[in-house]
Design a protein around this motif. Structure first.
Motif, PDB file in Angstrom:
ATOM      1  N   ARG A 169       0.833  -1.203   0.000  1.00 48.90           N
ATOM      2  CA  ARG A 169       0.000   0.000   0.000  1.00 48.90           C
ATOM      3  C   ARG A 169       0.870   1.255   0.000  1.00 48.90           C
ATOM      4  NH1 ARG A 169      -5.619   0.119  -0.256  1.00 48.90           N
ATOM      5  NH2 ARG A 169      -5.504   1.932   1.096  1.00 48.90           N
ATOM      6  N   ALA A 170       2.176   1.074   0.137  1.00 55.00           N
ATOM      7  CA  ALA A 170       3.095   2.207   0.190  1.00 55.00           C
ATOM      8  C   ALA A 170       3.372   2.695  -1.227  1.00 55.00           C
ATOM      9  CB  ALA A 170       4.388   1.801   0.886  1.00 55.00           C
ATOM     10  N   GLY A 171       2.747   3.808  -1.621  1.00 57.28           N
ATOM     11  CA  GLY A 171       2.847   4.279  -2.997  1.00 57.28           C
ATOM     12  C   GLY A 171       3.871   5.369  -3.222  1.00 57.28           C
ATOM     13  N   ALA A 172       4.888   5.463  -2.353  1.00 52.89           N
ATOM     14  CA  ALA A 172       5.954   6.455  -2.553  1.00 52.89           C
ATOM     15  C   ALA A 172       6.958   5.886  -3.545  1.00 52.89           C
ATOM     16  CB  ALA A 172       6.615   6.788  -1.214  1.00 52.89           C
ATOM     17  N   PHE A 173       6.646   5.997  -4.835  1.00 54.00           N
ATOM     18  CA  PHE A 173       7.468   5.404  -5.874  1.00 54.00           C
ATOM     19  C   PHE A 173       8.492   6.414  -6.397  1.00 54.00           C
ATOM     20  CE2 PHE A 173       3.380   2.905  -6.874  1.00 54.00           C
ATOM     21  CZ  PHE A 173       3.652   2.026  -5.841  1.00 54.00           C
ATOM     22  N   ASN A 174       9.471   5.903  -7.117  1.00 54.79           N
ATOM     23  CA  ASN A 174      10.452   6.767  -7.785  1.00 54.79           C
ATOM     24  C   ASN A 174      10.907   6.110  -9.078  1.00 54.79           C
ATOM     25  OD1 ASN A 174      12.806   5.003  -7.140  1.00 54.79           O
ATOM     26  ND2 ASN A 174      12.346   5.627  -5.044  1.00 54.79           N
ATOM     27  N   ALA A 175      11.499   6.906  -9.951  1.00 53.40           N
ATOM     28  CA  ALA A 175      11.993   6.417 -11.248  1.00 53.40           C
ATOM     29  C   ALA A 175      13.506   6.274 -11.181  1.00 53.40           C
ATOM     30  CB  ALA A 175      11.588   7.370 -12.364  1.00 53.40           C
ATOM     31  N   GLN A 176      13.989   5.071 -11.454  1.00 57.22           N
ATOM     32  CA  GLN A 176      15.423   4.799 -11.408  1.00 57.22           C
ATOM     33  C   GLN A 176      15.915   4.354 -12.790  1.00 57.22           C
ATOM     34  OE1 GLN A 176      16.427   2.058  -8.282  1.00 57.22           O
ATOM     35  NE2 GLN A 176      15.251   3.152  -6.721  1.00 57.22           N
ATOM     36  N   PRO A 177      17.098   4.795 -13.190  1.00 51.94           N
ATOM     37  CA  PRO A 177      17.627   4.391 -14.500  1.00 51.94           C
ATOM     38  C   PRO A 177      17.751   2.880 -14.621  1.00 51.94           C
ATOM     39  CG  PRO A 177      18.920   6.189 -13.554  1.00 51.94           C
ATOM     40  CD  PRO A 177      18.001   5.718 -12.470  1.00 51.94           C
ATOM     41  N   ASP A 178      17.447   2.393 -15.802  1.00 49.10           N
ATOM     42  CA  ASP A 178      17.599   0.963 -16.092  1.00 49.10           C
ATOM     43  C   ASP A 178      19.048   0.717 -16.525  1.00 49.10           C
ATOM     44  OD1 ASP A 178      17.576  -1.648 -17.018  1.00 49.10           O
ATOM     45  OD2 ASP A 178      15.574  -1.464 -17.913  1.00 49.10           O
ATOM     46  N   PRO A 179      19.818  -0.075 -15.756  1.00 46.63           N
ATOM     47  CA  PRO A 179      21.229  -0.282 -16.121  1.00 46.63           C
ATOM     48  C   PRO A 179      21.421  -0.994 -17.451  1.00 46.63           C
ATOM     49  CG  PRO A 179      20.570  -1.779 -14.358  1.00 46.63           C
ATOM     50  CD  PRO A 179      19.442  -0.817 -14.545  1.00 46.63           C
ATOM     51  N   GLN A 180      20.380  -1.667 -17.921  1.00 48.45           N
ATOM     52  CA  GLN A 180      20.488  -2.399 -19.184  1.00 48.45           C
ATOM     53  C   GLN A 180      19.971  -1.621 -20.380  1.00 48.45           C
ATOM     54  OE1 GLN A 180      18.479  -6.113 -18.515  1.00 48.45           O
ATOM     55  NE2 GLN A 180      20.011  -6.873 -17.083  1.00 48.45           N
ATOM     56  N   ASN A 181      19.269  -0.509 -20.116  1.00 45.04           N
ATOM     57  CA  ASN A 181      18.705   0.289 -21.216  1.00 45.04           C
ATOM     58  C   ASN A 181      18.683   1.753 -20.797  1.00 45.04           C
ATOM     59  OD1 ASN A 181      17.323   1.436 -23.321  1.00 45.04           O
ATOM     60  ND2 ASN A 181      15.605  -0.006 -23.277  1.00 45.04           N
ATOM     61  N   PRO A 182      19.597   2.581 -21.296  1.00 44.69           N
ATOM     62  CA  PRO A 182      19.661   3.990 -20.878  1.00 44.69           C
ATOM     63  C   PRO A 182      18.489   4.822 -21.376  1.00 44.69           C
ATOM     64  CG  PRO A 182      21.213   3.571 -22.654  1.00 44.69           C
ATOM     65  CD  PRO A 182      20.647   2.243 -22.279  1.00 44.69           C
ATOM     66  N   ASN A 183      17.651   4.270 -22.252  1.00 46.58           N
ATOM     67  CA  ASN A 183      16.542   5.033 -22.813  1.00 46.58           C
ATOM     68  C   ASN A 183      15.274   4.978 -21.956  1.00 46.58           C
ATOM     69  OD1 ASN A 183      18.013   5.801 -25.158  1.00 46.58           O
ATOM     70  ND2 ASN A 183      17.614   3.773 -26.052  1.00 46.58           N
ATOM     71  N   VAL A 184      15.297   4.158 -20.919  1.00 55.87           N
ATOM     72  CA  VAL A 184      14.100   4.032 -20.074  1.00 55.87           C
ATOM     73  C   VAL A 184      14.504   4.110 -18.608  1.00 55.87           C
ATOM     74  CG1 VAL A 184      12.872   2.626 -21.782  1.00 55.87           C
ATOM     75  CG2 VAL A 184      14.234   1.509 -19.998  1.00 55.87           C
ATOM     76  N   VAL A 185      13.511   4.408 -17.781  1.00 57.15           N
ATOM     77  CA  VAL A 185      13.675   4.357 -16.320  1.00 57.15           C
ATOM     78  C   VAL A 185      12.617   3.409 -15.768  1.00 57.15           C
ATOM     79  CG1 VAL A 185      14.701   6.651 -16.079  1.00 57.15           C
ATOM     80  CG2 VAL A 185      12.211   6.404 -16.030  1.00 57.15           C
ATOM     81  N   ARG A 186      12.941   2.769 -14.658  1.00 57.23           N
ATOM     82  CA  ARG A 186      12.033   1.793 -14.054  1.00 57.23           C
ATOM     83  C   ARG A 186      11.279   2.428 -12.889  1.00 57.23           C
ATOM     84  NH1 ARG A 186      15.799  -3.154 -12.567  1.00 57.23           N
ATOM     85  NH2 ARG A 186      16.954  -1.429 -11.640  1.00 57.23           N
ATOM     86  N   LEU A 187      10.007   2.121 -12.780  1.00 58.74           N
ATOM     87  CA  LEU A 187       9.203   2.586 -11.658  1.00 58.74           C
ATOM     88  C   LEU A 187       9.438   1.630 -10.490  1.00 58.74           C
ATOM     89  CD1 LEU A 187       7.180   4.835 -10.987  1.00 58.74           C
ATOM     90  CD2 LEU A 187       5.335   3.225 -11.540  1.00 58.74           C
TER      91      LEU A 187
END
Length: 284
Positions: free
Chosen positions: A125-143
């Motif tokens: 239920r903890a919805g404090a999310f953040n976007a982190q770089p994907d080490p395998q794909n610099p074009n996307v970030v992971r939630l």
């Protein structure tokens, strides 16, 4: 006397467990999405000791106001700790990646990798999310969650966003729309929301994450516990977070009562020990 001391010592150990539950609730009063637990006591086995003879006066048996014997108990134990899934207070943060669920039985789905390397689905239920770089794909970030666990979509796969996004919008159904730097809007998937019909089966894994036990051993089907949330029944509130549902006043009152119970039981053992000493002294 030995029976009394054994029953009391058993109860002391169980009070210590409830004290730990209360302490855990108090420690997480400020934890986002935390759900409190309430320990319930149950009596252990007891023995009925009748002290009236079989040929006792029938009139006395019929008219006596007290039981014809005593119940010698074995103490009490924590029978269960109930998870309180009631909704905590919602606070405004205006962070587009902060999400709250206004339906108290809905959860976000998260990928949790155990110490054995096996990845399972967890719920939070903890919805404090953040976007982190994907080490395998610099074009996307992971939630991700604050503890670094990927957020899953309706397809069971981790949600990724374009790395150069300018803004993100998430509607109440969990659909994610990303606005790129050039103003283009793209669909980035949908949050995998589920309704937990039997929340007491959830097992706490820390960091406000819960998993399910082996349901096959319990004879329960997954669809009896978890149901995907229909598109029109989502309760996502963007830019908000759900506070812990811990009632600090209640927890402090429970803590004081438990401390008194612990002191009373400890005193009982002390008195029992003193009485045993007096009996030994008389025998000598």
């Amino acid at each position: 006397m030995q029976r009394q001391m054994m029953a009391t010592s058993v109860t002391l150990g169980q009070i210590q467990q409830q004290l730990a539950t209360v302490a855990d609730n108090i420690a997480n009063v400020g934890t986002t999405g935390y759900k409190s637990r309430d320990a319930k006591f149950t009596d252990l086995l007891f023995q009925q000791i009748d002290n009236m003879r079989a040929n006792a006066d029938q009139v006395d048996q019929n008219n006596r106001l007290t039981p014809s014997g005593i119940r010698d108990g074995s103490g009490s134990k924590v029978g269960d700790t109930q998870l309180d899934v009631s909704l905590g207070a919602i606070k405004q943060t205006d962070n587009p990646l902060d999400l709250a669920l206004t339906n108290d039985h809905q959860f976000f789905t998260v990928a949790l990798t155990g110490t054995n390397g096996v990845t399972t689905t967890a719920y939070t239920r903890a919805g404090a999310f953040n976007a982190q770089p994907d080490p395998q794909n610099p074009n996307v970030v992971r939630l991700m969650t604050k503890s670094g666990n990927p957020i899953l979509g309706t397809n069971g796969q981790p949600i990724v966003l374009p790395a150069n996004y300018r803004d993100v919008h998430i509607d109440n159904a969990g659909a994610i729309t990303v606005e790129l730097a050039n103003g283009t809007q793209v669909n980035a998937g949908q949050l995998g929301l589920v309704t937990v019909n039997r929340p007491q089966l959830l097992e706490n894994q820390g960091n406000s994450l819960y998993t399910l036990p082996n349901l096959a051993q319990l004879g329960i089907g997954l669809n009896q516990v978890i149901q995907p949330v229909a598109a029109g029944n989502g309760s996502v509130a963007q830019g908000k977070l759900e506070n812990s549902n811990v009632d600090l006043t209640k927890e402090m009152a429970d803590l004081i009562n438990l401390q008194h119970n612990y002191q009373l039981n400890a005193r009982s053992i002390t008195i029992g020990d003193q009485m045993a000493g007096l009996v030994n002294g008389l025998l000598r």
